[in-house]
Design a protein around this motif. Structure first.
Motif, PDB file in Angstrom:
ATOM      1  N   ALA A   1     -30.645  27.811  11.488  1.00 34.27           N
ATOM      2  CA  ALA A   1     -30.556  26.595  12.295  1.00 34.27           C
ATOM      3  C   ALA A   1     -29.347  26.647  13.220  1.00 34.27           C
ATOM      4  N   PHE A   2     -28.223  27.121  12.706  1.00 35.96           N
ATOM      5  CA  PHE A   2     -27.012  27.237  13.519  1.00 35.96           C
ATOM      6  C   PHE A   2     -27.227  28.208  14.676  1.00 35.96           C
ATOM      7  N   ALA A   3     -27.826  29.360  14.399  1.00 36.53           N
ATOM      8  CA  ALA A   3     -28.085  30.346  15.456  1.00 36.53           C
ATOM      9  C   ALA A   3     -29.039  29.769  16.504  1.00 36.53           C
ATOM     10  N   GLY A   4     -30.054  29.057  16.059  1.00 38.12           N
ATOM     11  CA  GLY A   4     -30.996  28.451  16.996  1.00 38.12           C
ATOM     12  C   GLY A   4     -30.339  27.422  17.889  1.00 38.12           C
ATOM     13  N   VAL A   5     -29.492  26.588  17.307  1.00 39.01           N
ATOM     14  CA  VAL A   5     -28.785  25.579  18.103  1.00 39.01           C
ATOM     15  C   VAL A   5     -27.850  26.248  19.112  1.00 39.01           C
ATOM     16  N   MET A   6     -27.145  27.299  18.684  1.00 37.97           N
ATOM     17  CA  MET A   6     -26.240  27.997  19.604  1.00 37.97           C
ATOM     18  C   MET A   6     -26.998  28.635  20.768  1.00 37.97           C
ATOM     19  N   ILE A   7     -28.159  29.191  20.493  1.00 36.31           N
ATOM     20  CA  ILE A   7     -28.955  29.792  21.556  1.00 36.31           C
ATOM     21  C   ILE A   7     -29.447  28.721  22.528  1.00 36.31           C
ATOM     22  N   LEU A   8     -29.912  27.586  22.004  1.00 37.31           N
ATOM     23  CA  LEU A   8     -30.362  26.509  22.881  1.00 37.31           C
ATOM     24  C   LEU A   8     -29.219  25.961  23.732  1.00 37.31           C
ATOM     25  N   ILE A   9     -28.047  25.833  23.139  1.00 35.65           N
ATOM     26  CA  ILE A   9     -26.877  25.393  23.909  1.00 35.65           C
ATOM     27  C   ILE A   9     -26.550  26.391  25.002  1.00 35.65           C
ATOM     28  N   SER A  10     -26.602  27.675  24.685  1.00 32.92           N
ATOM     29  CA  SER A  10     -26.281  28.687  25.698  1.00 32.92           C
ATOM     30  C   SER A  10     -27.311  28.683  26.829  1.00 32.92           C
ATOM     31  N   VAL A  11     -28.581  28.429  26.513  1.00 33.44           N
ATOM     32  CA  VAL A  11     -29.606  28.342  27.556  1.00 33.44           C
ATOM     33  C   VAL A  11     -29.315  27.157  28.475  1.00 33.44           C
ATOM     34  N   LEU A  12     -28.931  26.028  27.892  1.00 37.31           N
ATOM     35  CA  LEU A  12     -28.564  24.876  28.720  1.00 37.31           C
ATOM     36  C   LEU A  12     -27.347  25.166  29.591  1.00 37.31           C
ATOM     37  N   LEU A  13     -26.360  25.858  29.028  1.00 34.70           N
ATOM     38  CA  LEU A  13     -25.175  26.215  29.815  1.00 34.70           C
ATOM     39  C   LEU A  13     -25.521  27.174  30.949  1.00 34.70           C
ATOM     40  N   VAL A  14     -26.442  28.099  30.709  1.00 34.33           N
ATOM     41  CA  VAL A  14     -26.889  29.006  31.771  1.00 34.33           C
ATOM     42  C   VAL A  14     -27.542  28.207  32.891  1.00 34.33           C
ATOM     43  N   HIS A  15     -28.372  27.270  32.522  1.00 34.32           N
ATOM     44  CA  HIS A  15     -29.114  26.494  33.519  1.00 34.32           C
ATOM     45  C   HIS A  15     -28.202  25.550  34.313  1.00 34.32           C
ATOM     46  N   PHE A  16     -27.294  24.873  33.629  1.00 34.42           N
ATOM     47  CA  PHE A  16     -26.502  23.837  34.289  1.00 34.42           C
ATOM     48  C   PHE A  16     -25.113  24.270  34.737  1.00 34.42           C
ATOM     49  N   VAL A  17     -24.569  25.348  34.184  1.00 34.89           N
ATOM     50  CA  VAL A  17     -23.186  25.712  34.488  1.00 34.89           C
ATOM     51  C   VAL A  17     -23.095  27.047  35.224  1.00 34.89           C
ATOM     52  N   SER A  18     -23.460  28.132  34.536  1.00 36.84           N
ATOM     53  CA  SER A  18     -23.283  29.458  35.130  1.00 36.84           C
ATOM     54  C   SER A  18     -24.136  30.481  34.399  1.00 36.84           C
ATOM     55  N   PRO A  19     -24.674  31.452  35.136  1.00 36.35           N
ATOM     56  CA  PRO A  19     -25.439  32.515  34.475  1.00 36.35           C
ATOM     57  C   PRO A  19     -24.578  33.407  33.580  1.00 36.35           C
ATOM     58  N   TRP A  20     -23.280  33.325  33.695  1.00 36.46           N
ATOM     59  CA  TRP A  20     -22.396  34.111  32.843  1.00 36.46           C
ATOM     60  C   TRP A  20     -22.513  33.720  31.373  1.00 36.46           C
ATOM     61  N   TRP A  21     -23.056  32.532  31.099  1.00 33.94           N
ATOM     62  CA  TRP A  21     -23.252  32.111  29.716  1.00 33.94           C
ATOM     63  C   TRP A  21     -24.310  32.948  29.014  1.00 33.94           C
TER      64      TRP A  21
END
Length: 68
Positions: A9-29
């Motif tokens: 569950a922790f790994a899944g949440v971290m991956i979803l957060i990183s996908v959101l950061l890629v979309h809204f912040v920077s592709p470097w995420w």
């Protein structure tokens, strides 16, 4: 909840957060996403998982995986 489910569950949440950061912040995420994937891969071979160690300290009961 046992340790196996907590780690997944922790790994899944971290991956979803990183996908959101890629979309809204920077592709470097995407590097964060790659780090999570590499950590999951090495944990499958070595059994060493920092997240599992942390969850154990918080009192999450063990599961069927043999995390060190």
């Amino acid at each position: 909840m046992n340790l196996d489910r907590a780690v997944m569950a922790f790994a899944g949440v971290m991956i979803l957060i990183s996908v959101l950061l890629v979309h809204f912040v920077s592709p470097w995420w995407l590097l964060f996403t790659a780090f999570i994937g590499l950590n999951l891969l090495q944990a499958s071979f070595t059994g060493f998982c920092p997240a599992a160690m942390l969850f154990k300290k918080f009192g999450v009961r063990g599961g069927s995986c043999a995390f060190k």
